[in-house]
Design a protein around this motif. Structure first.
Motif, PDB file in Angstrom:
ATOM      1  N   ASP A  86       0.842  -1.198   0.000  1.00 37.28           N
ATOM      2  CA  ASP A  86       0.000   0.000   0.000  1.00 37.28           C
ATOM      3  C   ASP A  86       0.875   1.245   0.000  1.00 37.28           C
ATOM      4  OD1 ASP A  86      -2.457  -1.387   0.071  1.00 37.28           O
ATOM      5  OD2 ASP A  86      -2.261  -1.672   2.242  1.00 37.28           O
ATOM      6  N   ALA A  87       0.404   2.301  -0.655  1.00 42.28           N
ATOM      7  CA  ALA A  87       1.167   3.545  -0.783  1.00 42.28           C
ATOM      8  C   ALA A  87       0.606   4.619   0.136  1.00 42.28           C
ATOM      9  CB  ALA A  87       1.145   4.034  -2.229  1.00 42.28           C
ATOM     10  N   PHE A  88       1.512   5.437   0.675  1.00 45.61           N
ATOM     11  CA  PHE A  88       1.122   6.470   1.627  1.00 45.61           C
ATOM     12  C   PHE A  88       1.863   7.782   1.359  1.00 45.61           C
ATOM     13  CE2 PHE A  88       0.567   2.390   3.655  1.00 45.61           C
ATOM     14  CZ  PHE A  88      -0.675   2.499   4.267  1.00 45.61           C
ATOM     15  N   LEU A  89       1.202   8.883   1.678  1.00 43.99           N
ATOM     16  CA  LEU A  89       1.808  10.206   1.672  1.00 43.99           C
ATOM     17  C   LEU A  89       1.944  10.700   3.101  1.00 43.99           C
ATOM     18  CD1 LEU A  89      -0.302  11.744  -1.234  1.00 43.99           C
ATOM     19  CD2 LEU A  89       2.149  11.223  -1.330  1.00 43.99           C
ATOM     20  N   PHE A  90       2.789  11.707   3.304  1.00 39.32           N
ATOM     21  CA  PHE A  90       3.041  12.261   4.635  1.00 39.32           C
ATOM     22  C   PHE A  90       2.708  13.751   4.635  1.00 39.32           C
ATOM     23  CE2 PHE A  90       5.942  14.075   7.888  1.00 39.32           C
ATOM     24  CZ  PHE A  90       5.543  13.326   8.985  1.00 39.32           C
ATOM     25  N   ARG A  91       1.629  14.117   5.297  1.00 36.97           N
ATOM     26  CA  ARG A  91       1.198  15.506   5.467  1.00 36.97           C
ATOM     27  C   ARG A  91       1.095  16.262   4.136  1.00 36.97           C
ATOM     28  NH1 ARG A  91       3.655  17.941  11.055  1.00 36.97           N
ATOM     29  NH2 ARG A  91       1.872  19.308  10.658  1.00 36.97           N
ATOM     30  N   PRO A  92       0.449  15.679   3.118  1.00 44.24           N
ATOM     31  CA  PRO A  92       0.420  16.331   1.797  1.00 44.24           C
ATOM     32  C   PRO A  92      -0.302  17.673   1.780  1.00 44.24           C
ATOM     33  CG  PRO A  92      -1.115  14.495   1.847  1.00 44.24           C
ATOM     34  CD  PRO A  92      -0.302  14.396   3.105  1.00 44.24           C
ATOM     35  N   SER A  93      -1.298  17.838   2.629  1.00 41.68           N
ATOM     36  CA  SER A  93      -2.020  19.120   2.653  1.00 41.68           C
ATOM     37  C   SER A  93      -1.106  20.263   3.065  1.00 41.68           C
ATOM     38  CB  SER A  93      -3.227  19.046   3.598  1.00 41.68           C
ATOM     39  OG  SER A  93      -4.195  18.147   3.101  1.00 41.68           O
ATOM     40  N   ASP A  94      -0.113  19.963   3.915  1.00 36.68           N
ATOM     41  CA  ASP A  94       0.846  20.992   4.314  1.00 36.68           C
ATOM     42  C   ASP A  94       1.696  21.426   3.134  1.00 36.68           C
ATOM     43  OD1 ASP A  94       0.573  21.352   7.300  1.00 36.68           O
ATOM     44  OD2 ASP A  94       0.829  19.197   7.220  1.00 36.68           O
ATOM     45  N   ASN A  95       2.025  20.483   2.253  1.00 33.86           N
ATOM     46  CA  ASN A  95       2.791  20.843   1.062  1.00 33.86           C
ATOM     47  C   ASN A  95       1.976  21.724   0.126  1.00 33.86           C
ATOM     48  OD1 ASN A  95       4.016  17.815   1.712  1.00 33.86           O
ATOM     49  ND2 ASN A  95       5.548  19.292   1.018  1.00 33.86           N
TER      50      ASN A  95
END
Length: 354
Positions: free
Chosen positions: A85-94
């Motif tokens: 499974d793939a995950f992002l880390f705090r993308p809304s902050d970017n």
């Protein structure tokens, strides 16, 4: 040509080049996936985003990016767990920070749906490119630049937003030795130091190369006025541990509001580690190094997550930092990467499944 629910046009590559990639020996940011996202701004609005095969882009010599430097970018990563499974880390902050940079550089903001939906669609399409080797990840580079034509010194009327993906190994390896910079400045009051704009990084290259010639890996930036206040380490935020207190400089119009920096401060609070967000001077750090109270210095940023500093140089003298078996740097890096790779619970709500 396909279209998603959010009106993203998709043109898939005919033959993938993934079989040509040695995933066990990935340099950072030098190999690129099959697809990229492109979206044009013209006639006062962002047009329909398109995902297409990774390819060169064509610009006229009069494109304003070449003349007035209107460009911004972000740095992100996607991670894959043991189940694939793939995950992002705090993308809304970017996304939020990209638009803060956009405002400062007089670039139109990118809508959140274009950023988030386009990013997730692109990652799902190139999901097989996410490496699973420990320390590796899929580096994500969203960026916007002025494509409008003209030699007049004014904001462009057309822009391009792109997202490109690069499977990458670890950013740093080995011990880092840094030089405290007293001649050159990364940014100044009222400037663009808080924005992720290309010129900030271009201006760092020359003083960094001077430091490399003296045997250092990077520079520690000080304030432009007195050169006494420590601000950043290379292209990263910096943390300094004196005894058991973790200190970092406050963000300002000179200092980038790093997402890893914010994460470390939140983790430290949760772990009961005393933190101080304040100005820290070079004499204070030198004195701490001399009296033995300086325990750690480390950089924090997306690419390396946490980069421990083994020694720093100042006015002809090098100061070695102690080698700790249970350092704050290693502790923070493990907590953050365990969240990123879905190896632990995420009490902060930072991890986002793609």
């Amino acid at each position: 040509m396909e279209t998603t629910a959010t009106a993203i046009k998709i043109e898939k590559i005919k033959t993938s080049k993934i079989s040509q990639v040695d995933f066990d020996n990935l340099a950072f940011g030098s190999v690129f996936t099959d697809h990229m996202l492109v979206c044009d701004y013209k006639n006062g609005a962002w047009q329909t985003p398109e995902i297409m095969p990774y390819q060169a882009i064509s610009l006229e010599p009069s494109a304003k990016i070449f003349h007035y430097g209107q460009s911004i970018f972000e740095g992100m990563k996607a991670y894959k767990d043991d189940h694939g499974d793939a995950f992002l880390f705090r993308p809304s902050d970017n996304h939020r920070r990209l638009n803060i940079s956009a405002n400062r550089m007089c670039i139109p903001e990118i809508p959140k749906a274009y950023f988030m939906d386009g990013l997730k669609e692109l990652i799902n399409l190139d999901k097989d490119w996410i490496p699973q080797k420990d320390g590796s990840s899929l580096y994500i580079r969203p960026f916007i630049f002025a494509s409008g034509k003209g030699f007049h010194a004014s904001p462009a009327d057309e822009y391009k937003f792109l997202i490109c993906l690069a499977p990458s190994g670890a950013y740093f390896s080995g011990k880092v030795k840094v030089l405290i910079e007293e001649t050159y400045s990364r940014s100044a009051n009222g400037g663009v130091g808080f924005a992720k704009t290309g010129g900030n990084y271009a201006g760092q290259f020359f003083p960094t190369q001077l430091a490399v010639k003296e045997g250092y890996n990077q520079v520690i930036w000080t304030d432009d006025n007195t050169h006494e206040n420590i601000e950043e380490a290379g292209a990263m935020n910096i943390f300094i541990r004196i005894n058991d207190t973790l200190i970092t400089a406050p963000t300002s119009d000179r200092i980038l509001d790093g997402i890893t920096r914010k994460s470390i401060l939140e983790i430290a609070q949760a772990e009961g580690i005393r933190t101080e967000v304040r100005k820290i001077t070079v004499p204070e750090v030198v004195e701490a190094a001399k009296n033995g109270s300086l325990k750690e210095m480390f950089g924090a940023g997306t690419a390396a997550v946490v980069s421990p500093i083994a020694a720093f140089g100042y006015r002809g003298t090098d100061y070695d930092l102690p080698e700790l078996t249970d350092s704050y740097a290693s502790r923070f890096k493990k907590i953050i990467t365990d969240i990123q790779y879905n190896r632990s619970e995420d009490p902060f709500g930072w991890r986002q499944k793609v």
